[in-house]
Design a protein around this motif. Structure first.
Motif, PDB file in Angstrom:
ATOM      1  N   HIS A  59       0.819  -1.215   0.000  1.00 42.81           N
ATOM      2  CA  HIS A  59       0.000   0.000   0.000  1.00 42.81           C
ATOM      3  C   HIS A  59       0.854   1.267   0.000  1.00 42.81           C
ATOM      4  CE1 HIS A  59      -2.994  -2.997   1.090  1.00 42.81           C
ATOM      5  NE2 HIS A  59      -3.813  -2.179   0.464  1.00 42.81           N
ATOM      6  N   HIS A  60       2.147   1.121  -0.247  1.00 46.95           N
ATOM      7  CA  HIS A  60       3.093   2.235  -0.387  1.00 46.95           C
ATOM      8  C   HIS A  60       3.221   3.085   0.869  1.00 46.95           C
ATOM      9  CE1 HIS A  60       3.346   1.180  -4.594  1.00 46.95           C
ATOM     10  NE2 HIS A  60       2.025   1.215  -4.652  1.00 46.95           N
ATOM     11  N   ALA A  61       3.020   2.478   2.023  1.00 45.33           N
ATOM     12  CA  ALA A  61       3.240   3.195   3.276  1.00 45.33           C
ATOM     13  C   ALA A  61       4.721   3.146   3.650  1.00 45.33           C
ATOM     14  CB  ALA A  61       2.401   2.593   4.395  1.00 45.33           C
ATOM     15  N   VAL A  62       5.405   2.094   3.267  1.00 38.02           N
ATOM     16  CA  VAL A  62       6.851   1.982   3.443  1.00 38.02           C
ATOM     17  C   VAL A  62       7.441   1.487   2.132  1.00 38.02           C
ATOM     18  CG1 VAL A  62       6.713   1.505   5.926  1.00 38.02           C
ATOM     19  CG2 VAL A  62       6.827  -0.387   4.334  1.00 38.02           C
ATOM     20  N   ARG A  63       8.739   1.678   1.994  1.00 37.86           N
ATOM     21  CA  ARG A  63       9.451   1.170   0.828  1.00 37.86           C
ATOM     22  C   ARG A  63      10.716   0.499   1.315  1.00 37.86           C
ATOM     23  NH1 ARG A  63      13.900   4.193  -0.756  1.00 37.86           N
ATOM     24  NH2 ARG A  63      14.086   6.203   0.286  1.00 37.86           N
ATOM     25  N   GLU A  64      11.353  -0.260   0.455  1.00 37.10           N
ATOM     26  CA  GLU A  64      12.609  -0.903   0.798  1.00 37.10           C
ATOM     27  C   GLU A  64      13.763  -0.080   0.263  1.00 37.10           C
ATOM     28  OE1 GLU A  64      12.798  -4.944  -0.476  1.00 37.10           O
ATOM     29  OE2 GLU A  64      11.108  -5.548   0.758  1.00 37.10           O
ATOM     30  N   CYS A  65      14.839   0.021   1.037  1.00 32.88           N
ATOM     31  CA  CYS A  65      16.056   0.669   0.566  1.00 32.88           C
ATOM     32  C   CYS A  65      16.583  -0.140  -0.608  1.00 32.88           C
ATOM     33  CB  CYS A  65      17.095   0.726   1.682  1.00 32.88           C
ATOM     34  SG  CYS A  65      18.725   1.277   1.125  1.00 32.88           S
ATOM     35  N   GLU A  66      16.869   0.539  -1.714  1.00 31.05           N
ATOM     36  CA  GLU A  66      17.304  -0.181  -2.907  1.00 31.05           C
ATOM     37  C   GLU A  66      18.688  -0.789  -2.752  1.00 31.05           C
ATOM     38  OE1 GLU A  66      17.846   4.170  -3.096  1.00 31.05           O
ATOM     39  OE2 GLU A  66      16.039   2.993  -3.091  1.00 31.05           O
ATOM     40  N   HIS A  67      19.477  -0.334  -1.782  1.00 30.37           N
ATOM     41  CA  HIS A  67      20.827  -0.853  -1.585  1.00 30.37           C
ATOM     42  C   HIS A  67      20.902  -1.927  -0.507  1.00 30.37           C
ATOM     43  CE1 HIS A  67      22.308   2.249  -4.235  1.00 30.37           C
ATOM     44  NE2 HIS A  67      21.696   3.169  -3.497  1.00 30.37           N
ATOM     45  N   HIS A  68      20.119  -1.779   0.558  1.00 28.28           N
ATOM     46  CA  HIS A  68      20.261  -2.668   1.708  1.00 28.28           C
ATOM     47  C   HIS A  68      19.010  -3.467   2.047  1.00 28.28           C
ATOM     48  CE1 HIS A  68      23.139   0.721   2.289  1.00 28.28           C
ATOM     49  NE2 HIS A  68      23.957  -0.314   2.335  1.00 28.28           N
ATOM     50  N   GLY A  69      17.857  -3.076   1.529  1.00 31.10           N
ATOM     51  CA  GLY A  69      16.630  -3.823   1.768  1.00 31.10           C
ATOM     52  C   GLY A  69      15.878  -3.470   3.037  1.00 31.10           C
ATOM     53  N   HIS A  70      16.384  -2.483   3.791  1.00 29.01           N
ATOM     54  CA  HIS A  70      15.679  -2.072   5.007  1.00 29.01           C
ATOM     55  C   HIS A  70      14.385  -1.334   4.644  1.00 29.01           C
ATOM     56  CE1 HIS A  70      18.818  -3.164   7.814  1.00 29.01           C
ATOM     57  NE2 HIS A  70      19.704  -2.625   6.990  1.00 29.01           N
ATOM     58  N   ALA A  71      13.380  -1.481   5.481  1.00 29.98           N
ATOM     59  CA  ALA A  71      12.116  -0.770   5.269  1.00 29.98           C
ATOM     60  C   ALA A  71      12.294   0.685   5.680  1.00 29.98           C
ATOM     61  CB  ALA A  71      11.005  -1.413   6.081  1.00 29.98           C
ATOM     62  N   ILE A  72      11.744   1.583   4.864  1.00 31.35           N
ATOM     63  CA  ILE A  72      11.831   3.014   5.112  1.00 31.35           C
ATOM     64  C   ILE A  72      10.422   3.591   5.061  1.00 31.35           C
ATOM     65  CG2 ILE A  72      12.767   5.213   4.293  1.00 31.35           C
ATOM     66  CD1 ILE A  72      14.996   3.558   2.942  1.00 31.35           C
ATOM     67  N   ASP A  73      10.068   4.358   6.083  1.00 28.05           N
ATOM     68  CA  ASP A  73       8.740   4.968   6.158  1.00 28.05           C
ATOM     69  C   ASP A  73       8.612   6.060   5.104  1.00 28.05           C
ATOM     70  OD1 ASP A  73       6.294   5.992   6.873  1.00 28.05           O
ATOM     71  OD2 ASP A  73       6.834   6.391   8.959  1.00 28.05           O
ATOM     72  N   ARG A  74       7.506   6.044   4.360  1.00 24.00           N
ATOM     73  CA  ARG A  74       7.277   7.055   3.330  1.00 24.00           C
ATOM     74  C   ARG A  74       6.516   8.266   3.880  1.00 24.00           C
ATOM     75  NH1 ARG A  74       7.262   5.210  -2.322  1.00 24.00           N
ATOM     76  NH2 ARG A  74       5.881   6.975  -2.526  1.00 24.00           N
ATOM     77  N   ALA A  75       6.069   8.214   5.122  1.00 17.85           N
ATOM     78  CA  ALA A  75       5.360   9.320   5.783  1.00 17.85           C
ATOM     79  C   ALA A  75       4.124   9.747   4.997  1.00 17.85           C
ATOM     80  CB  ALA A  75       6.300  10.499   6.017  1.00 17.85           C
TER      81      ALA A  75
END
Length: 91
Positions: A32-48
């Motif tokens: 649902h595009h609330a978070v995304r994955e870091c393209e380099h490391h795969g960690h979840a990042i909040d899209r706010a």
């Protein structure tokens, strides 16, 4: 001689796509595009994005993780959101 249909191996029993409630919640948030994955490391990042968060919570209510209540599924969504930062810890 056996034909091709008889030579095929039996299908393996399919297992659920998600094994844990936390994994399901993270996938729902990404979907649902609330978070995304870091393209380099795969960690979840909040899209706010509050609308995306609301869509993910609504999806959790309408289609909860198998074996849980809608409340438990929404609580898992909220827990994952609390654990995700707005930057990748490795970048």
């Amino acid at each position: 001689m056996k034909n091709n249909a008889q030579r095929r191996l039996p299908l393996q029993a399919s297992r659920p796509a998600y094994r844990t409630l936390k994994g399901w919640a993270l996938s729902t948030l990404i979907e649902h595009h609330a978070v995304r994955e870091c393209e380099h490391h795969g960690h979840a990042i909040d899209r706010a994005d509050p609308e995306a968060r609301n869509r993910a919570r609504e999806a959790a209510w309408n289609h909860p993780f198998p074996g849980t209540t809608p409340e438990q599924s929404q609580a898992a969504i909220d827990e994952v959101l609390r654990s995700v930062g707005d930057t990748c810890p490795e970048c």
